[in-house]
Design an enzyme around this catalytic site. Structure first.
Site: not given
Ligand SMILES: Cc1cc2nc3c(=O)[nH]c(=O)nc-3n(C[C@H](O)[C@H](O)[C@H](O)COP(=O)(O)OP(=O)(O)OC[C@H]3O[C@@H](n4cnc5c(N)ncnc54)[C@H](O)[C@@H]3O)c2cc1C
Length: 402
Positions: A132, A135, A167, A250
């Site tokens: 996928q 992100s 992933s 998902e």
């Molecule tokens: C084990 C694992 C597997 C993954 N696999 C994939 C994959 O296969 N493909 C893929 O595309 N992505 C993948 N991801 C990525 C995942 O989808 C993102 O990490 C997730 O969407 C959060 O985005 P970010 O890490 O940029 O955090 P951010 O968006 O920067 O968030 C940081 C913090 O701010 C909080 N926050 C942000 N916006 C708000 C809001 N509007 N209101 C309240 N709180 C908020 C969040 O809850 C979080 O605590 C994976 C992540 C993990 C941990």
């Protein structure tokens, strides 16, 4: 229901007669365990390959998908019986992965006939492994801010940009990716959903290590990658609707996998946590002396059972063709927070033995337990964080104002 009784009897007899002995009772680790298929598929134990092949022949890797694409064409009731019989005989799923759980159902709903015929049979047979590409470094929770660009050049797109946290990107053959096809449009309206063969020149993948010590995910770069325009799913600039629909699948999948995993191989029947407490805290096998701990274990077990019943309803609905909506956020947040609670409690019960990373002082199960606990931290981030799920539940389930 004589037809269903006959189906159950026939299914049970076939499974008893054909399922390889070596895979019976096999516990599959949700972190990459089981058959994920693909061009570089590996099978552990090797009998998993036979198991996959015999199930493919019957359409049992995707029991309720249409027969014309290689599915089993089973009714929801028959598919449920098959699942029950597999569980009863402790047989692992013949195939797993994002093809079956995410992109397959999305293709069945949004794909044109050519796309379905090209991709669904290869998913069902486990020939292609999918990952996928949603992100990006600056687009996680705010996914619609993604910057990976796709500009048209004849009948191709030329894709440039970087995806993170992909992933199993290093093990996958194709990626479904969100790309910006109209930088001038409102951000959700300029996104397309693109299917990309990862062997295309210009795609590169670099593993990233997780806190649990594994590297299941990667950074995926696209440097002027040429992708046929016919690989767009849901129309050019129509990707946001497809992307959200896939997220429903998902979130249900994450809830199902991590909500249902007990976090350890049960040594005896009954509660994994209670058995663990008996093993580490009370050798005589009687009632646990610590009432607070008893209470915590009981609460966790009760929440677990209630959740199992709820997720069973969601599985039944999915077999009947229900498309997941905002309720998938409820399942996702509950299951993953429960898994965090459960793994944390297991580590606490094991005391100093619950914090092993390596070395002779810890057995295999203890080392695995530590890693499951650490891995569970990612549960409330992947597929959209718990905070984002709570926002969705507040707005779309409870109808609260912004
Ligand atoms: C084990 C694992 C597997 C993954 N696999 C994939 C994959 O296969 N493909 C893929 O595309 N992505 C993948 N991801 C990525 C995942 O989808 C993102 O990490 C997730 O969407 C959060 O985005 P970010 O890490 O940029 O955090 P951010 O968006 O920067 O968030 C940081 C913090 O701010 C909080 N926050 C942000 N916006 C708000 C809001 N509007 N209101 C309240 N709180 C908020 C969040 O809850 C979080 O605590 C994976 C992540 C993990 C941990």
């Amino acid at each position: 229901m004589p037809d269903l009784d006959a189906f159950r009897a026939e299914t049970a007899a076939w499974l008893e007669a054909h399922a390889p002995q070596a895979i019976r009772g096999l516990l599959i680790n949700p972190e990459g365990g089981g058959n994920w298929g693909g061009r570089r598929a590996s099978f552990d134990p090797s009998e998993m390959k036979d198991w996959l092949e015999m199930c493919v022949e019957r359409g049992w890797t995707a029991p309720s998908w249409p027969r014309e694409y290689g599915g089993g064409g089973l009714s929801p009731a028959e598919a449920k019986i098959l699942a029950e019989e597999l569980r009863r005989l402790k047989l692992p799923a013949p195939l797993t992965g994002f093809g079956l759980t995410m992109i397959g159902p999305t293709l069945l709903r949004f794909g044109n006939e050519e796309q379905k015929r090209e991709h669904i049979p290869r998913i069902v047979r486990g020939e292609i492994r999918w990952c996928q590409g949603y992100s990006e470094p600056d687009a996680g929770s705010d996914l619609a801010s993604l910057q990976t660009r796709a500009r048209t050049d004849g009948d191709h797109f030329v894709v440039s940009g970087t995806k993170v946290w992909t992933s199993y990107g290093d093990l996958s053959d194709w990626i479904f990716a969100l790309v910006r096809t109209d930088p001038e449009a409102k951000k959700q309206e300029g996104i397309s959903f693109l299917l990309i063969d990862m062997e295309t020149p210009g795609v590169s993948v670099r593993p990233i290590k997780l806190i649990s010590g594994k590297s299941p995910f990667c950074e995926t770069r696209f440097d002027d990658v040429r992708v046929p325009i016919r690989n767009v799913l849901g129309g050019i600039n129509g990707g946001w609707t497809v992307a959200k629909a896939l997220l429903g699948h998902e979130r249900n999948m994450i809830a199902d996998v991590f909500g249902s995993f007990s976090g350890g191989r049960p040594k005896r029947p009954g509660s994994v946590l209670a058995n663990l407490a008996r093993e580490y805290l009370d050798g005589d096998g009687g009632a646990l002396p610590d009432p607070v701990l008893r209470d915590e274990i009981a609460a966790c077990e009760m929440d677990d059972r209630a959740f199992q019943l709820t997720i069973q309803r969601s599985r039944d609905a999915a077999r009947a063709g229900h498309q997941p909506g905002a309720e998938s956020s409820l399942f996702k947040v509950y299951a993953t927070e429960l898994n965090k609670r459960r793994t944390e409690l297991a580590v606490r019960i094991a005391g100093p033995q619950g914090l092993g990373w390596e070395g002779a002082g810890f057995d295999e199960e203890e080392l695995t337990r530590t890693r499951h606990w650490l891995r569970a931290r990612g549960n409330s981030i992947e597929g959209g964080t718990s905070e984002i799920q709570l926002n969705i539940i507040a707005k779309r389930v409870l109808g609260l104002p912004d």
